[in-house]
Motif scaffolding. Structure first.
Motif, PDB file in Angstrom:
ATOM      1  N   ILE A   1       0.884  -1.154   0.147  1.00  0.00           N
ATOM      2  CA  ILE A   1       0.188  -0.036  -0.003  1.00  0.00           C
ATOM      3  C   ILE A   1       0.706   1.388  -0.104  1.00  0.00           C
ATOM      4  CG2 ILE A   1      -0.365   0.280   2.648  1.00  0.00           C
ATOM      5  CD1 ILE A   1      -2.972   0.719  -0.273  1.00  0.00           C
ATOM      6  N   GLN A   2       2.161   1.213   0.713  1.00  0.00           N
ATOM      7  CA  GLN A   2       2.837   2.388   0.548  1.00  0.00           C
ATOM      8  C   GLN A   2       3.395   2.777  -0.845  1.00  0.00           C
ATOM      9  OE1 GLN A   2       4.146   4.390   2.984  1.00  0.00           O
ATOM     10  NE2 GLN A   2       5.060   5.612   1.465  1.00  0.00           N
ATOM     11  N   GLU A   3       3.722   1.727  -1.571  1.00  0.00           N
ATOM     12  CA  GLU A   3       4.167   1.785  -3.219  1.00  0.00           C
ATOM     13  C   GLU A   3       2.803   2.247  -3.944  1.00  0.00           C
ATOM     14  OE1 GLU A   3       5.743  -1.739  -4.550  1.00  0.00           O
ATOM     15  OE2 GLU A   3       7.360  -2.190  -2.873  1.00  0.00           O
ATOM     16  N   ALA A   4       1.831   1.527  -3.561  1.00  0.00           N
ATOM     17  CA  ALA A   4       0.424   1.979  -4.246  1.00  0.00           C
ATOM     18  C   ALA A   4       0.136   3.502  -4.028  1.00  0.00           C
ATOM     19  CB  ALA A   4      -0.775   1.241  -3.670  1.00  0.00           C
ATOM     20  N   ILE A   5       0.232   4.081  -2.689  1.00  0.00           N
ATOM     21  CA  ILE A   5       0.152   5.593  -2.600  1.00  0.00           C
ATOM     22  C   ILE A   5       1.090   6.344  -3.471  1.00  0.00           C
ATOM     23  CG2 ILE A   5       0.180   7.060  -0.739  1.00  0.00           C
ATOM     24  CD1 ILE A   5      -0.700   5.134   1.186  1.00  0.00           C
ATOM     25  N   GLU A   6       2.402   6.148  -3.239  1.00  0.00           N
ATOM     26  CA  GLU A   6       3.414   6.893  -3.998  1.00  0.00           C
ATOM     27  C   GLU A   6       3.019   6.668  -5.656  1.00  0.00           C
ATOM     28  OE1 GLU A   6       7.097   5.292  -3.050  1.00  0.00           O
ATOM     29  OE2 GLU A   6       6.800   5.854  -0.952  1.00  0.00           O
ATOM     30  N   PHE A   7       2.687   5.461  -6.049  1.00  0.00           N
ATOM     31  CA  PHE A   7       2.176   5.539  -7.742  1.00  0.00           C
ATOM     32  C   PHE A   7       0.989   6.106  -7.927  1.00  0.00           C
ATOM     33  CE2 PHE A   7      -0.091   3.061 -10.977  1.00  0.00           C
ATOM     34  CZ  PHE A   7       1.135   3.092 -11.937  1.00  0.00           C
ATOM     35  N   HIS A   8      -0.241   6.226  -7.034  1.00  0.00           N
ATOM     36  CA  HIS A   8      -1.268   6.852  -7.289  1.00  0.00           C
ATOM     37  C   HIS A   8      -1.058   8.303  -7.206  1.00  0.00           C
ATOM     38  CE1 HIS A   8      -5.780   6.850  -6.694  1.00  0.00           C
ATOM     39  NE2 HIS A   8      -5.631   7.866  -6.390  1.00  0.00           N
ATOM     40  N   LEU A   9      -0.286   8.929  -6.454  1.00  0.00           N
ATOM     41  CA  LEU A   9      -0.145  10.355  -6.251  1.00  0.00           C
ATOM     42  C   LEU A   9       1.002  10.773  -7.252  1.00  0.00           C
ATOM     43  CD1 LEU A   9       0.827  10.721  -2.349  1.00  0.00           C
ATOM     44  CD2 LEU A   9      -1.226  11.384  -3.824  1.00  0.00           C
TER      45      LEU A   9
END
Length: 70
Positions: free
Chosen positions: A39-47
Motif C-alpha cells: 500500500i505504501q508503493e500504491a500510494i506513491e504510484f497513485h500520487l
C-alpha cells in the motif's frame, strides 16, 4: 503527508488495504507486512499519477478510532 490506511483480513484469503482519502488506491498482500509495503508503493504510484495528470493532491482528512464494546 500521512494518509490513513484501512487494512482488512479477508477470511480464508489475504489482506486488503485501501486509502479513504485516495479513492481507487488499494492493494493486497498475503501477510500484514506485505500489504503494508504494497500500500505504501500504491500510494506513491497513485500520487505520481495524479501529479502527471495535473490533478490536485488531496490533503489527508480521514481519522480512525477503535470503538471498544463489551
Amino acid at each position: 503527508m500521512k494518509y490513513a490506511v484501512l487494512i482488512e483480513k479477508i477470511p480464508g484469503s489475504n489482506y486488503c488495504a485501501s486509502v479513504p482519502d485516495l479513492p481507487g488506491c488499494v492493494s493486497v498482500g498475503d501477510t500484514l507486512d506485505e500489504v503494508e509495503r504494497n500500500i505504501q508503493e500504491a500510494i506513491e504510484f497513485h500520487l505520481d499519477g495524479m501529479r502527471e495528470d495535473g490533478l490536485p493532491i488531496p490533503e489527508p482528512t480521514t481519522d480512525f478510532i477503535y470503538a471498544e464494546v463489551a
